[in-house]
Design an enzyme around this catalytic site. Structure first.
Site, PDB file in Angstrom:
ATOM      1  N   GLU A 159      -9.890   5.755   7.213  1.00  0.00           N
ATOM      2  CA  GLU A 159      -8.456   6.058   7.220  1.00  0.00           C
ATOM      3  C   GLU A 159      -8.054   7.348   6.501  1.00  0.00           C
ATOM      4  O   GLU A 159      -7.166   8.062   6.973  1.00  0.00           O
ATOM      5  CB  GLU A 159      -7.686   4.895   6.573  1.00  0.00           C
ATOM      6  CG  GLU A 159      -7.791   3.595   7.316  1.00  0.00           C
ATOM      7  CD  GLU A 159      -7.321   2.423   6.458  1.00  0.00           C
ATOM      8  OE1 GLU A 159      -8.055   2.043   5.527  1.00  0.00           O
ATOM      9  OE2 GLU A 159      -6.226   1.912   6.710  1.00  0.00           O
ATOM     10  N   ARG A 189       0.832  -1.205   0.000  1.00  0.00           N
ATOM     11  CA  ARG A 189       0.000   0.000   0.000  1.00  0.00           C
ATOM     12  C   ARG A 189       0.869   1.258   0.000  1.00  0.00           C
ATOM     13  O   ARG A 189       0.514   2.260  -0.615  1.00  0.00           O
ATOM     14  CB  ARG A 189      -0.982  -0.005   1.176  1.00  0.00           C
ATOM     15  CG  ARG A 189      -2.028   1.102   1.112  1.00  0.00           C
ATOM     16  CD  ARG A 189      -3.155   0.870   2.096  1.00  0.00           C
ATOM     17  NE  ARG A 189      -4.220   0.051   1.542  1.00  0.00           N
ATOM     18  CZ  ARG A 189      -5.291   0.524   0.889  1.00  0.00           C
ATOM     19  NH1 ARG A 189      -5.457   1.823   0.729  1.00  0.00           N
ATOM     20  NH2 ARG A 189      -6.208  -0.281   0.415  1.00  0.00           N
TER      21      ARG A 189
HETATM   22  N1  MTE Z   1     -12.247   5.255  14.464  1.00  0.00           N
HETATM   23  C1  MTE Z   1     -12.290   4.962  15.770  1.00  0.00           C
HETATM   24  N2  MTE Z   1     -13.022   5.745  16.567  1.00  0.00           N
HETATM   25  N3  MTE Z   1     -11.610   3.917  16.296  1.00  0.00           N
HETATM   26  C2  MTE Z   1     -10.829   3.097  15.513  1.00  0.00           C
HETATM   27  O1  MTE Z   1     -10.226   2.143  16.002  1.00  0.00           O
HETATM   28  N4  MTE Z   1      -9.983   2.634  13.238  1.00  0.00           N
HETATM   29  C3  MTE Z   1      -9.674   3.198  11.929  1.00  0.00           C
HETATM   30  C4  MTE Z   1     -10.900   3.895  11.343  1.00  0.00           C
HETATM   31  N5  MTE Z   1     -11.498   4.772  12.303  1.00  0.00           N
HETATM   32  C5  MTE Z   1     -10.749   3.389  14.112  1.00  0.00           C
HETATM   33  C6  MTE Z   1     -11.504   4.480  13.628  1.00  0.00           C
HETATM   34  C7  MTE Z   1      -9.191   2.220  10.976  1.00  0.00           C
HETATM   35  S1  MTE Z   1      -7.573   1.775  11.013  1.00  0.00           S
HETATM   36  C8  MTE Z   1      -9.999   1.683  10.018  1.00  0.00           C
HETATM   37  S2  MTE Z   1      -9.394   0.622   8.858  1.00  0.00           S
HETATM   38  C9  MTE Z   1     -11.426   1.988   9.965  1.00  0.00           C
HETATM   39  O2  MTE Z   1     -11.830   2.886  10.987  1.00  0.00           O
HETATM   40  C10 MTE Z   1     -12.177   0.661  10.091  1.00  0.00           C
HETATM   41  O3  MTE Z   1     -13.541   0.829  10.119  1.00  0.00           O
HETATM   42  P1  MTE Z   1     -14.443   1.038   8.804  1.00  0.00           P
HETATM   43  O4  MTE Z   1     -13.930   0.100   7.766  1.00  0.00           O
HETATM   44  O5  MTE Z   1     -15.783   0.700   9.266  1.00  0.00           O
HETATM   45  O6  MTE Z   1     -14.268   2.460   8.418  1.00  0.00           O
HETATM   46 MO1  MOS Z   2      -7.193  -0.155   9.441  1.00  0.00          MO
HETATM   47  S1  MOS Z   2      -5.182   0.115   9.529  1.00  0.00           S
HETATM   48  O1  MOS Z   2      -7.093  -0.922   7.869  1.00  0.00           O
HETATM   49  O2  MOS Z   2      -7.415  -1.442  10.526  1.00  0.00           O
END
Ligand code: MTE
Ligand code: MOS
Length: 816
Positions: free
Chosen positions: A727, A319
């Site tokens: 992200e 990535r």
């Molecule tokens: N937001 C919160 N509050 N807590 C989290 O742990 N993880 C992030 C993001 N936002 C996270 C977060 C990461 S690394 C990812 S990949 C995505 O949320 C995962 O959730 P989604 O695929 O539902 O967006």
């Molecule tokens: Mo998020 S780093 O893809 O869990």
């Protein structure tokens, strides 16, 4: 408009609502895995025996002194493993190692009646080590050629001839640090065994199916004998994508061997010394520009610091390679990647998953080179944006270039950028010891798992006889609001009020073979699956309704819990329809499935279209730097971010704010340090608590923080026209680091290029300020005079501004 993306009028998706569990979060009533311990009878507690050496052979383990400690029940060692002694999917992570690979590595685990008994037992275990040479820093690893895994290359065109033909060539090196996840909830598993030997693990995991798989292979059982449930996580941020598996396996093993529930929860200190972090990278690059500042060619080698085992290092690196272009067209390019193997924790996924690291390299390059080219940094960035019809270095066509341009223009306008640049010039002129900077940076981030197979999801939806709805899906909730969105999707598809729908915790026996909730694709994938399940039920109900209302099934409408027919006055409440359907023996439950179409990726040649679409965003950040100390504050942030047609605007704005702040933490505050000396502490992780590891807190929040979602941003390829949000906003924080660079440069003469260490802590900013001051020539009292900052006029793109050739050569970073 595609069927998947089409959104009914007045739908529940798109409404602003708080996180589904917000009231539970703020009152402390929300249950996390460890909260279940108090409700679990006869629970044992696990504590590790940690290696004090960065690298050593385990010669002998004497567990008998531990067994003499009151309350110690058992010590788990490698001899107890009935299945495979490995915690990973690559088979390079022995759960009980014969050779410890980092300071803090668990050699064995003690089970006690209390956590304190287990801890004291662990302290009593005697381990005999034979120490081995260790590699701590990424530079040491490069020098020793200590690498692991594949070494991919992304290549297009001919980078050598591209660089030869470029009018200006610069080269440099840039090393930057990783990041600790610092989720509020540390790693936690609670395992139970039932009367049939069925293992039930409650685990704080982003990937329950993989946790299930690893627990099964450690125990030598089939996946059907292991169930993993995740209630919710107190943050994951990628740190619970792969790292929970081994901890869940230890708890399960302990439970099998003792017949009692076993809880394994890491203290903050254990979590920080044992679990993987964001990868720091070393990069080396050469870049060529033409006379008008267009990038001609880029050659780079990225070396990530993987730590002791592969974990997710290979996909993270992939990535990174696929994001070094960020938003910019680079005709000739060659980027090599490799993963260093070092004696540190095994670095892992962290919000952005390598994307931020790849993009940081190009943003750092542009920030350094803009003054050397005599072009304002914002203008240099804008000038290099992709146009539709161009392709990324890995061959994916660009189709939404206009979105980034729109977001950029909107930020320029809503943030009054041009006027503020003038004000900042004025300010910098009149303030010799304080300087301000205002930088704009773009984000373009690919959505989907690079590995095509992961882009699938399942859901299970039940409608009960009373009309109430219960949904299950394969995604996990970590605070990002996925469950809130899934409730909204189900309510929209079924045509019922939100209050009709409930959501049950994620479990592998409800929805099998799920992918990690990661790559920001949770809502895309699980939303597709929930929608599919609800559509099956709705179709069946339409037939029942057709008979009741007297119009064809295709003319049945269900909205807000009311069933109507086109051209008919009859209205039937939802619950009545469901009741009738039950008596007509209509199936009121459905399993949904979704897979993302149109993806292909060849990892051998690193070419294809791995992403369903790109998420875009632009941020403008203004900072003020104190010339005496390098201390700074963020005065204002303006963001326009593309989330498609938002499924849940309040949740999305929260994700944008949180992502930005977490990115700013990575780039400016959070400073991971390991002991790299040859002393007895070599390899020790030095910043293992909040006292030495500085996270963003209220005092570092921007004084003004404006977030807008890009309008007219329908996404054809995703559920109800939305886009992923989790992200991408993290990378908006490049703007704060670039603003710091510009403010530091303003301490020097116009056109000063400064290198800025990363994380750009006050200390690093101070050195950058010193570098800029030195560019004044011999500073004798100069510091006390006012100096104009470099003027951020937006040059006419047709009239390229450049520095005299000689000066470019002098300021070239390392020749070119
Ligand atoms: N937001 C919160 N509050 N807590 C989290 O742990 N993880 C992030 C993001 N936002 C996270 C977060 C990461 S690394 C990812 S990949 C995505 O949320 C995962 O959730 P989604 O695929 O539902 O967006
Ligand atoms: Mo998020 S780093 O893809 O869990």
């Amino acid at each position: 408009m595609s069927h998947l993306s089409e959104r009914p009028d007045q739908s529940v998706v798109g409404q602003s609502m708080p996180h589904e569990a917000a009231d539970l979060h703020v009152t402390g009533a929300a249950l996390y895995t460890d909260d279940l311990v108090g409700r679990t009878k006869d629970c044992l507690h696990a504590y590790p025996v940690q290696s004090p050496h960065a690298h050593a052979r385990v010669v002998d383990i004497d567990t008998s002194p531990a067994l003499a400690v009151p309350g110690v029940v058992r010590v788990l060692t490698g001899a107890d493993v009935p299945g495979v002694n490995d915690a990973g999917v690559k088979h390079d992570e022995p759960l009980f190692p014969d050779e410890v690979q980092f300071v803090g590595h668990a050699v064995c685990w003690v089970l006690g009646e209390t956590l304190e008994a287990a801890r004291r037992g662990a302290a009593a275990v005697v381990v005999d080590y034979e120490t081995l040479p260790s590699i701590i820093s990424v530079r040491e690893a490069i020098a020793a050629e200590s690498f692991q895994g594949a070494q991919p290359t992304v290549e297009r065109g001919n980078v050598e001839s591209g660089l030869e033909q470029a009018a200006h060539v610069f080269s440099g090196e840039f090393e930057f640090a990783g990041q600790e996840h610092f989720y509020l909830e540390t790693h936690c598993s609670l395992a139970l065994v039932d009367e049939n030997g069925q293992v039930f693990v409650q685990c704080s995991t982003q990937h329950p199916s993989e946790t299930q798989e690893i627990v099964a292979h450690v125990l030598g059982r089939s996946s059907s004998e292991v169930t993993v449930q995740c209630l919710r996580m107190g943050g994951g941020f990628g740190g619970k994508e792969m790292q929970p598996h081994g901890f869940a396996a230890i708890a399960s093993l302990g439970s099998i061997l003792t017949g009692r529930p076993v809880r394994l929860r890491l203290t903050r200190n254990l979590d920080m010394t044992m679990s993987g972090k964001r990868h720091g990278f070393h990069s080396q690059w050469r870049i060529g520009f033409d006379d008008s500042g267009h990038i001609q060619a880029l050659e780079a080698t990225l070396t990530s610091d993987g730590g002791w085992s592969l974990d997710l290092s290979e996909p993270v690196l992939a990535r990174a390679l696929c994001h070094i272009d960020n938003a910019y067209w680079i005709p000739d390019i060659k980027v090599n990647g490799r993963v260093a193997k070092s004696n540190k924790t095994s670095q892992t996924a962290f919000r952005g998953f390598g994307g931020p690291q790849g993009m940081l390299v190009i943003e750092d390059i542009l920030g350094r080179c803009a003054p050397l080219l005599g072009i304002d940094a914002a203008e240099l960035r804008r000038r290099n944006f992709y146009a539709n019809g161009q392709t990324t270095p890995y061959g994916q066509p660009i189709t939404q270039a206009d979105r980034l341009a729109r977001a950029w223009d909107q930020v320029l306008e809503s943030a009054d950028v041009t006027q503020r640049w003038a004000e900042i010039d004025e300010f910098n002129w009149s303030h010799p010891h304080t300087k301000r900077g205002l930088a704009l940076t773009p984000v373009k981030f690919g959505i989907s798992f690079n590995l095509t197979a992961f882009n699938q999801a399942g859901a299970l939806v039940h409608v009960y006889k009373d009309g109430s709805v219960l949904i299950n899906h394969g995604g996990t909730e970590m605070g990002q609001g996925l469950h809130t969105k899934m409730l909204q999707v189900a309510a929209t598809t079924l045509g019922v009020p939100l209050s009709t729908v409930r959501l049950a915790p994620t479990r592998t026996d409800k929805v099998p073979n799920t992918s990690a909730t990661a790559a920001s694709s949770g809502a895309d994938l699980n939303g597709g699956a929930v929608k599919n399940a609800c559509e099956q039920i709705r179709e069946r109900l339409s037939i029942t309704a057709s008979a009741k209302i007297g119009v064809p099934p295709a003319d049945i409408r269900i909205h807000d819990g009311l069933v109507t027919g086109l051209g008919s006055d009859v209205q039937v409440p939802w619950a009545e329809l469901v009741h009738a359907a039950y008596f007509a023996r209509v199936q009121l439950s459905a399993a949904g499935f979704y897979r993302t179409e149109g993806l292909h990726w060849d990892s051998r040649v690193m070419q294809g279209s791995p992403f369903k679409y790109f998420a875009h965003g632009v941020a403008a950040t203004e900072v003020e730097v104190d010339g005496y100390t390098g201390a700074y504050r963020t005065r204002r942030v303006d963001i326009v971010h593309d989330v498609g047609d938002s499924l849940s605007p309040l949740v999305d704005i929260g994700q944008v704010e949180g992502g930005y702040v977490q990115g700013a933490g990575w780039l400016t505050l959070e400073d991971l340090r390991w002991d790299e000396s040859d002393g007895p502490g070599r390899g020790r992780f030095l910043t293992q608590a909040a006292s030495t590891y500085k996270l963003p807190s209220f005092s570092e929040m921007p004084e003004t923080f404006n977030v807008a979602l890009l309008e007219q941003a329908h996404e054809e390829g995703a559920v109800y026209g939305s886009k992923a949000v989790g992200e991408p906003p993290l990378m908006l924080a490049f703007s704060v680091r670039e603003a710091l660079r510009q403010a530091a440069a303003a301490f020097g003469p116009s056109g000063t290029s400064v290198d800025l260490g990363c994380p750009s802590t006050p200390e690093q900013v101070f050195w950058a300020v010193e570098e800029a001051r030195a560019a004044h020539g011999q500073a004798d009292g100069h510091v006390d005079e006012g100096f104009p900052g470099h003027h951020p006029d937006e040059p006419d793109p047709d009239a390229p501004t450049r520095m005299p050739e000689s000066e470019v050569a002098v300021r070239s970073l390392a020749g070119g």
